[in-house]
Design a protein around this motif. Structure first.
Motif, PDB file in Angstrom:
ATOM      1  N   VAL A   1      -0.448   8.597  -3.329  1.00 49.12           N
ATOM      2  CA  VAL A   1       0.499   9.515  -2.683  1.00 49.12           C
ATOM      3  C   VAL A   1       1.428  10.082  -3.769  1.00 49.12           C
ATOM      4  CG1 VAL A   1       2.365   9.746  -0.994  1.00 49.12           C
ATOM      5  CG2 VAL A   1       0.424   8.205  -0.538  1.00 49.12           C
ATOM      6  N   ALA A   2       1.399  11.399  -3.937  1.00 45.55           N
ATOM      7  CA  ALA A   2       2.244  12.041  -4.958  1.00 45.55           C
ATOM      8  C   ALA A   2       3.286  12.916  -4.265  1.00 45.55           C
ATOM      9  CB  ALA A   2       1.350  12.903  -5.847  1.00 45.55           C
ATOM     10  N   GLY A   3       4.212  13.470  -5.081  1.00 43.85           N
ATOM     11  CA  GLY A   3       5.150  14.466  -4.547  1.00 43.85           C
ATOM     12  C   GLY A   3       6.351  13.900  -3.848  1.00 43.85           C
ATOM     13  N   ILE A   4       6.587  12.591  -4.013  1.00 44.22           N
ATOM     14  CA  ILE A   4       7.769  11.972  -3.395  1.00 44.22           C
ATOM     15  C   ILE A   4       8.611  11.344  -4.507  1.00 44.22           C
ATOM     16  CG2 ILE A   4       8.580  10.102  -1.890  1.00 44.22           C
ATOM     17  CD1 ILE A   4       6.125  10.682  -0.121  1.00 44.22           C
ATOM     18  N   SER A   5       9.828  11.809  -4.655  1.00 44.95           N
ATOM     19  CA  SER A   5      10.633  11.386  -5.810  1.00 44.95           C
ATOM     20  C   SER A   5      11.689  10.343  -5.457  1.00 44.95           C
ATOM     21  CB  SER A   5      11.317  12.620  -6.418  1.00 44.95           C
ATOM     22  OG  SER A   5      12.017  13.311  -5.387  1.00 44.95           O
ATOM     23  N   GLY A   6      11.836  10.055  -4.178  1.00 44.48           N
ATOM     24  CA  GLY A   6      12.829   9.027  -3.805  1.00 44.48           C
ATOM     25  C   GLY A   6      12.511   8.454  -2.444  1.00 44.48           C
ATOM     26  N   VAL A   7      12.787   7.164  -2.290  1.00 49.07           N
ATOM     27  CA  VAL A   7      12.585   6.506  -0.991  1.00 49.07           C
ATOM     28  C   VAL A   7      13.779   5.598  -0.741  1.00 49.07           C
ATOM     29  CG1 VAL A   7      11.169   4.909   0.382  1.00 49.07           C
ATOM     30  CG2 VAL A   7      10.068   6.469  -1.247  1.00 49.07           C
ATOM     31  N   ARG A   8      14.373   5.705   0.418  1.00 50.05           N
ATOM     32  CA  ARG A   8      15.452   4.779   0.797  1.00 50.05           C
ATOM     33  C   ARG A   8      15.119   4.217   2.171  1.00 50.05           C
ATOM     34  NH1 ARG A   8      19.206   4.573  -2.631  1.00 50.05           N
ATOM     35  NH2 ARG A   8      20.862   3.672  -1.359  1.00 50.05           N
ATOM     36  N   GLN A   9      15.368   2.925   2.351  1.00 54.39           N
ATOM     37  CA  GLN A   9      15.069   2.285   3.634  1.00 54.39           C
ATOM     38  C   GLN A   9      16.374   1.828   4.271  1.00 54.39           C
ATOM     39  OE1 GLN A   9      12.022  -0.697   3.591  1.00 54.39           O
ATOM     40  NE2 GLN A   9      12.680  -1.636   5.499  1.00 54.39           N
ATOM     41  N   GLY A  10      16.434   1.937   5.601  1.00 54.03           N
ATOM     42  CA  GLY A  10      17.642   1.482   6.306  1.00 54.03           C
ATOM     43  C   GLY A  10      17.293   1.049   7.706  1.00 54.03           C
TER      44      GLY A  10
ATOM     45  N   ALA B   1       5.022   1.783  -5.131  1.00 55.02           N
ATOM     46  CA  ALA B   1       3.675   1.557  -4.567  1.00 55.02           C
ATOM     47  C   ALA B   1       2.930   2.874  -4.338  1.00 55.02           C
ATOM     48  CB  ALA B   1       3.788   0.804  -3.249  1.00 55.02           C
ATOM     49  N   LEU B   2       3.644   3.975  -4.275  1.00 51.47           N
ATOM     50  CA  LEU B   2       3.020   5.253  -3.900  1.00 51.47           C
ATOM     51  C   LEU B   2       1.882   5.684  -4.820  1.00 51.47           C
ATOM     52  CD1 LEU B   2       6.077   7.375  -2.697  1.00 51.47           C
ATOM     53  CD2 LEU B   2       4.546   5.898  -1.386  1.00 51.47           C
TER      54      LEU B   2
ATOM     55  N   LEU C   1      -1.276   4.106  -4.053  1.00 50.58           N
ATOM     56  CA  LEU C   1      -1.862   4.551  -2.781  1.00 50.58           C
ATOM     57  C   LEU C   1      -2.337   5.999  -2.862  1.00 50.58           C
ATOM     58  CD1 LEU C   1       0.859   3.007  -0.439  1.00 50.58           C
ATOM     59  CD2 LEU C   1      -1.497   2.196  -0.742  1.00 50.58           C
TER      60      LEU C   1
ATOM     61  N   VAL D   1       8.733   0.586  -2.240  1.00 49.76           N
ATOM     62  CA  VAL D   1       7.840   1.583  -1.626  1.00 49.76           C
ATOM     63  C   VAL D   1       7.536   2.686  -2.639  1.00 49.76           C
ATOM     64  CG1 VAL D   1       7.671   3.358   0.177  1.00 49.76           C
ATOM     65  CG2 VAL D   1       8.634   1.103   0.719  1.00 49.76           C
TER      66      VAL D   1
END
Lengths: 74, 74
Positions: free
Chosen positions: B23-32, B17-18, B21, B14
């Protein structure tokens, strides 16, 4: 999470396993996805709008899923 | 959610992929995973102990996952 009207086989599988595990008192189980996003900077209106867009286009399928965006401090 | 030290390929997918798309300003993604359990009766200490047991034995894998039990009213 899957919308209430959508069949949730994974949730059903957990629900039916509970009696075998001796766990009572639970009448429903639904399973879904949870994403934690690390945001650069403040969770202001503009950032939340960006995340709403991301949630409704990439992270969730709005046809079958509901989602909630929550801001949690580190 | 996967423990911080555990590689999270879905979250990484994810994150990478940002930019595509926009989409900026997001430095980490975790899914659960997220489970919603419908409890019969009050969420008292005994019920919460039962759910903690369920979470640590069936719903989560304590070796690689952390979990949080939250009580939410309907």
């Amino acid at each position: 999470m899957l919308k209430p009207e959508i069949l949730d086989p994974q949730g059903q599988a957990v629900l039916t396993a509970l009696p075998r595990l001796g766990v009572a008192g639970i009448s429903g189980v639904r399973q879904g996805k949870r994403f934690e996003l690390d945001l650069d900077g403040e969770a202001d209106a503009e950032a939340l709008a960006r995340i709403e867009h991301l949630a409704s286009t990439l992270l969730a399928n709005p046809v079958i899923e509901d989602y909630v965006v929550r801001v949690e401090a580190d």
